[in-house]
Motif scaffolding. Structure first.
Motif, PDB file in Angstrom:
ATOM      1  N   THR A 164      -0.574  13.524   6.020  1.00  0.00           N
ATOM      2  CA  THR A 164      -1.093  12.389   6.538  1.00  0.00           C
ATOM      3  C   THR A 164      -2.437  11.972   6.111  1.00  0.00           C
TER       4      THR A 164
ATOM      5  N   ASP B 225      -3.382  -6.154   7.458  1.00  0.00           N
ATOM      6  CA  ASP B 225      -2.052  -5.792   6.980  1.00  0.00           C
ATOM      7  C   ASP B 225      -1.876  -5.873   5.356  1.00  0.00           C
TER       8      ASP B 225
ATOM      9  N   LYS C 110      -3.749  -2.674   4.073  1.00  0.00           N
ATOM     10  CA  LYS C 110      -3.079  -1.466   4.311  1.00  0.00           C
ATOM     11  C   LYS C 110      -1.869  -1.356   3.106  1.00  0.00           C
ATOM     12  N   VAL C 111      -1.295  -2.584   2.996  1.00  0.00           N
ATOM     13  CA  VAL C 111      -0.202  -2.759   1.653  1.00  0.00           C
ATOM     14  C   VAL C 111      -0.898  -2.511   0.471  1.00  0.00           C
TER      15      VAL C 111
ATOM     16  N   ALA D  92      -1.521   1.411   0.238  1.00  0.00           N
ATOM     17  CA  ALA D  92      -0.313   2.067   0.246  1.00  0.00           C
ATOM     18  C   ALA D  92       0.604   1.906  -1.330  1.00  0.00           C
ATOM     19  N   ASN D  93       0.424   0.295  -1.795  1.00  0.00           N
ATOM     20  CA  ASN D  93       0.847   0.355  -3.145  1.00  0.00           C
ATOM     21  C   ASN D  93       0.197   0.927  -4.262  1.00  0.00           C
TER      22      ASN D  93
ATOM     23  N   ILE E 188       2.911   9.564  -3.817  1.00  0.00           N
ATOM     24  CA  ILE E 188       3.749   8.421  -3.353  1.00  0.00           C
ATOM     25  C   ILE E 188       3.353   8.202  -1.605  1.00  0.00           C
ATOM     26  N   SER E 189       3.274   6.772  -1.331  1.00  0.00           N
ATOM     27  CA  SER E 189       3.238   6.742   0.027  1.00  0.00           C
ATOM     28  C   SER E 189       4.584   6.580   0.615  1.00  0.00           C
ATOM     29  N   VAL E 190       4.838   7.811   1.784  1.00  0.00           N
ATOM     30  CA  VAL E 190       6.278   7.887   2.090  1.00  0.00           C
ATOM     31  C   VAL E 190       6.370   6.779   3.395  1.00  0.00           C
ATOM     32  N   ASP E 191       5.324   6.780   4.137  1.00  0.00           N
ATOM     33  CA  ASP E 191       5.510   6.157   5.388  1.00  0.00           C
ATOM     34  C   ASP E 191       3.902   5.422   5.575  1.00  0.00           C
ATOM     35  N   LEU E 192       4.003   4.317   6.346  1.00  0.00           N
ATOM     36  CA  LEU E 192       2.932   3.710   6.532  1.00  0.00           C
ATOM     37  C   LEU E 192       2.915   3.042   8.070  1.00  0.00           C
ATOM     38  N   GLU E 193       2.314   3.943   9.062  1.00  0.00           N
ATOM     39  CA  GLU E 193       2.051   3.520  10.338  1.00  0.00           C
ATOM     40  C   GLU E 193       0.760   3.205  10.689  1.00  0.00           C
TER      41      GLU E 193
ATOM     42  N   LEU F 136       1.552   8.673   5.266  1.00  0.00           N
ATOM     43  CA  LEU F 136       2.105   9.803   4.904  1.00  0.00           C
ATOM     44  C   LEU F 136       2.142   9.823   3.415  1.00  0.00           C
TER      45      LEU F 136
END
Lengths: 321, 158, 97, 121
Positions: free
Chosen positions: B96, B104, B107-108, B111-112, B121-126, B131
């Motif tokens: 993590t 938002d 963050k996007v 992640a992208n 790879i971004s597995v999870d975005l909280e 992650l």
């Protein structure tokens, strides 16, 4: 090895759609490839997924082995393969199909209709009656799904389920933003395909399917409630019928003007302009009907699923009381 | 809201003209009708806002993309090496990573960008954590140094 | 050179299809289908140039969009509850460990 | 001039197709789902970009060029999104990544988070 997982089977089926579209491209059948791209790989995967969400993911185990069915299938396919040996070779000049009406389509369609894409000319003008039949078949399919799958609105509105999983909206930030960015372009591209059927591959069927796929995606991401707020189901049903009506009324107008059914030469004073107008209107009718029927089918299954979920959610409470 | 509609309209007009290639009266009229219909529909769907039309980022986004392309180029070579050398050289790692972006959108983008760079790879975005799954532990270290994070934060400041 | 690229993409598609059939998990299949879709987009664009008919690019754009829609749809349904109950698809990896 | 165009596009196409093929080989060779995703992301970024750029150099007019740019932009926007969503769905449905030992120590997250996260968030 047989796959019992219907989900995986759906994925493999979409590969079939992808490959056959590539095959059509290689054979230079652009319009067919376009249809296969949007129907085979797109909407049929979507609709199958919607169905799987109602029926469940696993195929039920069958006791008997369906050898008899397998035998029949193999026999039929062997007969069909045997039958192809009598067909003319691919591209041979003396094949019946090249001697009947095709020369006229190829040679005269530019003077008679003046549409660069001959496929559209054949589909929408020479064979307008056949296409009308296809649209009616699609409409009938929509009505059939509506009749089988419809849930009374009373049963739905009685109580909102408490723990229904929310849409992807809250969970997936990334999809939300990317999808929001893409929606206008998908819709506009569908409309572009709709109106450029005269010049390149495309037309009402493909446009309708792309439009519907985008809308179904919206319904999946933002929830059924948001989607029904954008367009009410009743309006969609009305529009589906209206599309068929629009198509048919062109034929009626040509009849009243003294021509044959779907003879667009009689629509306007200038036959060529009449052909253009006729093709534009019937393609629009096709597009509207296809879009609405696809959305209708998707809504039908989703509402059915929701009704089932509500039933499951309510039952334990009643037992407790 | 109005700003976003206008920018969307311009982009859609460009999209139509570049796709169409026929500039007769009929098709231009149909294009205008189609674009207004799409605008109406997207407004009804409520998808036109600062998230779908990130106007506030426009003037800085190009510099960021240039930097990103350079990163993608480097990490591509890394992953290609791993592909041809075989499985033994890879050290898949899951970790993590804290992110400092508030919006938002930021963050996007983060992640992208992580996913777009091969090898991570971004597995999870909280809330404020991503992650990340990485093909090679070294590429994760590069990410943890926070170069990308800093650049995106800079992107967001108006 | 375009023809060589077309053949290369074709080979890549065959490899992706074999991954789609091998599985072992559902997600591998989805991944293979997704990457197959990307390659199909490329193949159609290349074929358009080979045949000298760049209007094939419309089909390529449709593919790119449809591919997005269908993958998102798949994942939308894989989020629903029935996929967690029977996660037997994930067994092969457990066995290997 | 023609020579320059054909050589540069040829180089782009050749490199792009090489990357696409090696991405697919990676898709076959890598041990588990998550590592395979890295292999496809190679194809999706540089493979697609190089082949499309190679075609762009060859494109006869502005419209074809614009459509190729559109396909490239769509690919670069859609590729990572589907990748992220796919990885997220796999992770939340309990597909554990194979990790090296050092990686395992760092993250004890997957087992505890398995599946329960969607209902929580």
């Amino acid at each position: 090895m047989l796959l019992k997982d219907l989900f995986a089977v759906t994925m493999l089926l979409s590969i079939y759609g992808l490959l056959s579209a590539t095959f059509f491209v290689a054979m230079d059948a652009v319009d067919v490839a376009f249809t296969e791209a949007s129907v085979g790989a797109g909407i049929s995967t979507l609709l199958l997924l919607v169905v799987i969400s109602v029926t469940g993911r696993r195929e039920r185990r069958v006791r008997h082995k369906p050898y008899a069915a397998l035998f029949v299938v193999i026999l039929t396919s062997m007969l069909l393969v045997f039958g192809t040996s009598d067909m003319p070779y691919f591209g041979s000049a003396d094949a019946p199909i090249h001697n009947h009406v095709a020369p006229r389509y190829l040679n005269d369609s530019m003077q008679e209709i003046n549409v660069p894409n001959i496929v559209t000319a054949v589909l929408a003008s020479y064979r307008a009656f056949d296409t009308f039949g296809e649209v009616v078949v699609i409409f009938t399919a929509g009505i059939g799904v509506l009749a089988l799958m419809s849930v009374s609105s009373k049963a739905l509105s009685k109580s909102q389920p408490l723990n229904r999983p929310r849409g992807l909206y809250e969970q997936h930030l990334v999809i939300r933003i990317v999808a929001k960015t893409l929606f206008p372009f998908i819709f506009l591209f569908a409309l572009y395909v709709q109106f450029h059927g005269d010049f390149g591959p495309g037309g009402g069927f493909q446009a309708g399917v792309i439009f519907a796929a985008a809308f179904i995606l919206y319904a999946m991401l933002f929830g059924l409630d948001a989607a029904t707020k954008v367009i009410k189901p009743a309006v969609i049903e009305l529009l589906a019928a209206l599309g068929v009506l629009l198509y048919g009324s062109v034929g009626i107008v040509t009849l009243l003007n003294g021509g044959n059914f779907f003879d667009y030469d009689y629509l306007l004073a200038d036959p060529i302009a009449g052909q253009h107008l006729g093709i534009l209107i019937i393609e629009l009718g096709v597009g509207i009907t296809v879009t609405c029927v696809m959305i209708m089918i998707c809504f039908g299954f989703s509402l059915r699923r929701r009704a089932y979920e509500q039933k499951v959610a309510i039952r334990p409470k009643e037992g407790a009381v | 809201m109005k700003r976003h509609s206008i920018s969307l309209f311009c982009v859609l007009v460009a999209f139509w003209l570049l796709n169409s290639g026929h500039y007769g009266f009929l098709l231009l009229a149909l294009g205008i009708i189609s674009i207004s219909f799409v605008l109406y529909l997207t407004h009804r769907m409520d998808v036109v806002d600062h998230e779908s039309q990130p106007l506030h980022l426009t003037h800085k986004v190009f510099a960021y993309h240039l930097w990103l392309i350079k990163e993608i180029f480097h990490s591509n070579i890394d992953v290609l090496k791993h592909i041809w050398r075989g499985q033994l050289t890879i050290t898949p790692t899951l970790k993590t990573i804290k992110i400092s972006q508030q919006s938002d959108m930021g963050k996007v983008i983060y992640a992208n960008s992580i996913t777009l760079t091969p090898g991570t790879i971004s597995v999870d975005l909280e809330n404020d954590e991503i992650l990340v799954h990485a093909l090679d532990a070294s590429s994760l270290e590069g990410l943890e140094l926070g170069e990308m994070d800093k650049r995106i934060s800079k992107l967001e400041q108006i | 050179m375009i023809i060589a690229a077309t053949l290369a993409i074709f080979c890549a598609m065959i490899l992706a299809i074999s991954r789609a059939f091998m599985g072992p998990t559902l997600y591998d299949r989805i991944l293979a289908v997704n990457s197959l879709g990307t390659k199909t987009v490329l193949l159609i664009a290349l074929l358009g140039f080979v045949m000298g008919r760049p209007e094939f690019l419309d089909i390529a754009i449709v593919y790119a969009l449809i591919n997005f829609i269908s993958v998102i749809a798949v994942l939308r349904y894989s989020d629903s509850n029935q996929f967690k109950e029977n996660s037997s698809e994930n067994e092969p990896i457990g066995k290997e460990r | 001039m023609d020579l320059v165009i054909s050589i540069s596009s040829g180089i782009c196409l050749l490199l792009g197709s090489f990357i696409c093929v090696s991405g697919s080989i990676g898709l076959l060779r890598f041990p588990d789902f998550y590592t395979r995703m890295h292999a496809t992301s190679v194809t999706e970024t540089s493979g697609v970009a190089l082949i499309l750029i190679g075609l762009m150099i060859l494109s006869p007019d502005l419209l074809v060029f614009a459509k190729l740019v559109m396909i490239l932009l769509l690919g670069l926007l859609i590729g990572p999104t589907t990748g992220h969503v796919l990885a997220k769905a796999a992770y939340h449905n309990g597909l554990k990544p194979k990790l090296t030992k050092s990686g395992n120590e760092q993250s004890s997250v997957p087992s505890s988070e398995r599946g329960g996260d969607i209902s929580k968030s």
